[in-house]
Design a protein around this motif. Structure first.
Motif, PDB file in Angstrom:
ATOM      1  N   ASN A  56       0.808  -1.338  -0.020  1.00 44.37           N
ATOM      2  CA  ASN A  56       0.034   0.018   0.070  1.00 44.37           C
ATOM      3  C   ASN A  56       0.905   1.182   0.125  1.00 44.37           C
ATOM      4  O   ASN A  56       0.513   2.390  -0.049  1.00 44.37           O
ATOM      5  N   SER A  57       2.203   1.113   0.092  1.00 43.66           N
ATOM      6  CA  SER A  57       3.000   2.184   0.097  1.00 43.66           C
ATOM      7  C   SER A  57       2.732   3.183  -1.061  1.00 43.66           C
ATOM      8  O   SER A  57       3.215   4.424  -1.069  1.00 43.66           O
ATOM      9  N   PHE A  58       2.848   2.372  -2.431  1.00 43.46           N
ATOM     10  CA  PHE A  58       2.816   3.127  -3.398  1.00 43.46           C
ATOM     11  C   PHE A  58       1.390   3.162  -4.089  1.00 43.46           C
ATOM     12  O   PHE A  58       1.305   3.309  -5.282  1.00 43.46           O
ATOM     13  N   ALA A  59       0.248   3.119  -3.350  1.00 45.18           N
ATOM     14  CA  ALA A  59      -1.085   3.029  -3.879  1.00 45.18           C
ATOM     15  C   ALA A  59      -1.254   4.115  -4.639  1.00 45.18           C
ATOM     16  O   ALA A  59      -1.958   4.180  -5.434  1.00 45.18           O
ATOM     17  N   PHE A 110      -1.823   7.300  -9.781  1.00 48.68           N
ATOM     18  CA  PHE A 110      -1.339   8.281 -10.571  1.00 48.68           C
ATOM     19  C   PHE A 110      -0.923   8.082 -11.827  1.00 48.68           C
ATOM     20  O   PHE A 110      -1.148   8.456 -12.836  1.00 48.68           O
ATOM     21  N   ASN A 111      -0.126   6.637 -11.738  1.00 48.10           N
ATOM     22  CA  ASN A 111       0.394   6.051 -12.939  1.00 48.10           C
ATOM     23  C   ASN A 111      -0.672   5.818 -13.841  1.00 48.10           C
ATOM     24  O   ASN A 111      -0.446   5.806 -15.107  1.00 48.10           O
ATOM     25  N   ARG A 112      -1.839   5.149 -13.491  1.00 47.53           N
ATOM     26  CA  ARG A 112      -2.762   4.707 -14.285  1.00 47.53           C
ATOM     27  C   ARG A 112      -3.421   5.646 -14.933  1.00 47.53           C
ATOM     28  O   ARG A 112      -4.079   5.497 -15.905  1.00 47.53           O
ATOM     29  N   GLN A 113      -3.711   6.686 -14.194  1.00 51.39           N
ATOM     30  CA  GLN A 113      -4.498   7.886 -14.651  1.00 51.39           C
ATOM     31  C   GLN A 113      -3.643   8.705 -15.867  1.00 51.39           C
ATOM     32  O   GLN A 113      -4.281   9.394 -16.468  1.00 51.39           O
ATOM     33  N   CYS A 114      -2.411   8.823 -15.888  1.00 49.08           N
ATOM     34  CA  CYS A 114      -1.501   9.366 -16.359  1.00 49.08           C
ATOM     35  C   CYS A 114      -0.909   8.801 -17.489  1.00 49.08           C
ATOM     36  O   CYS A 114       0.591   8.566 -17.537  1.00 49.08           O
ATOM     37  N   THR A 115      -1.497   8.108 -18.346  1.00 51.35           N
ATOM     38  CA  THR A 115      -0.788   7.129 -19.481  1.00 51.35           C
ATOM     39  C   THR A 115      -0.376   8.111 -20.477  1.00 51.35           C
ATOM     40  O   THR A 115      -1.260   8.931 -21.224  1.00 51.35           O
ATOM     41  N   GLY A 137       8.282   7.252 -15.501  1.00 53.32           N
ATOM     42  CA  GLY A 137       7.107   7.107 -14.604  1.00 53.32           C
ATOM     43  C   GLY A 137       7.588   7.653 -13.099  1.00 53.32           C
ATOM     44  O   GLY A 137       8.684   7.192 -12.698  1.00 53.32           O
ATOM     45  N   PRO A 138       6.615   8.183 -12.607  1.00 49.27           N
ATOM     46  CA  PRO A 138       6.866   8.605 -11.211  1.00 49.27           C
ATOM     47  C   PRO A 138       6.930   7.386 -10.269  1.00 49.27           C
ATOM     48  O   PRO A 138       7.696   7.813  -9.249  1.00 49.27           O
ATOM     49  N   VAL A 140      10.495   7.170  -8.170  1.00 52.16           N
ATOM     50  CA  VAL A 140      10.204   7.219  -6.525  1.00 52.16           C
ATOM     51  C   VAL A 140      11.093   5.831  -6.211  1.00 52.16           C
ATOM     52  O   VAL A 140      11.931   5.906  -5.097  1.00 52.16           O
ATOM     53  N   THR A 141      10.858   4.832  -6.516  1.00 48.49           N
ATOM     54  CA  THR A 141      11.418   3.453  -6.344  1.00 48.49           C
ATOM     55  C   THR A 141      12.851   3.417  -6.425  1.00 48.49           C
ATOM     56  O   THR A 141      13.482   2.968  -5.716  1.00 48.49           O
TER      57      THR A 141
END
Length: 176
Positions: free
Chosen positions: A31-34, A39-44, A98-99, A103-104
């Motif tokens: 859940n740390s990157f939920a 955000f990744n799914r919305q910003c394709t 990708g964001p 971050v990872t």
């Protein structure tokens, strides 16, 4: 042929595109990157849009960093423009990979300390320039920020930090 497909899949992952193999189909239950996943799914973005976003953001970041040299003798203005340029340049890579992956990679154990020092030095530089208005503190924070930027950038090149450390030790060794 299989090696070529594997290399192509690695290139897709590097650019941030979805890979259609079984490993990428398994979702991470963390859940740390939920928020970042949503955000990744919305910003394709298409590959062309990603490259344009990277080029524009990186160019503006470099422009701000170079523009900061014009106001070098005013540490407050220099601190703001230099740090803003660094933030834009750092954020430009999020367009490519990708964001979430950005971050990872920043939180990877190999570069977590460099990331923390780099981000902390940017915050200190902006705080001392915008709120404290202390030129000496701003200048010291910018020196720390520049050093942290170099160390953070070297963390992406294999063996670069160890090589630079050895060179610095050899150059500044006081034993004859």
């Amino acid at each position: 042929m299989e090696k070529m497909n594997h290399a192509f899949e690695k290139m897709k992952m590097l650019v941030g595109m979805d890979v259609d193999d079984e490993e990428s189909a398994v979702e991470n239950d963390s859940n740390s990157f939920a928020f970042i996943d949503d955000f990744n799914r919305q910003c394709t973005l298409t590959t062309k849009q990603r490259l344009y976003g990277f080029a524009i953001c990186f160019s503006v970041g470099i422009f701000c960093t170079l523009l900061s040299l014009l106001v070098f003798f005013n540490p407050i203005k220099f601190g703001i423009t230099f740090t803003f340029g660094n933030l834009l340049s750092l954020g430009s890579t999020a367009f490519l990979i990708g964001p979430k992956r950005q971050v990872t990679m920043m939180l990877d154990p190999a570069r977590i300390y460099a990331t923390a020092i780099y981000i902390a030095s940017m915050i200190i530089a902006l705080f001392s320039a915008l709120y404290v208005h202390n030129k000496l503190l701003t200048l010291l924070a910018l020196i720390l920020e520049f050093g942290a930027l170099i160390w953070y950038s070297l963390s992406y090149i294999p063996f670069a930090r160890s090589m630079v450390s050895k060179i610095m030790l050899a150059c500044f060794d006081t034993e004859f």
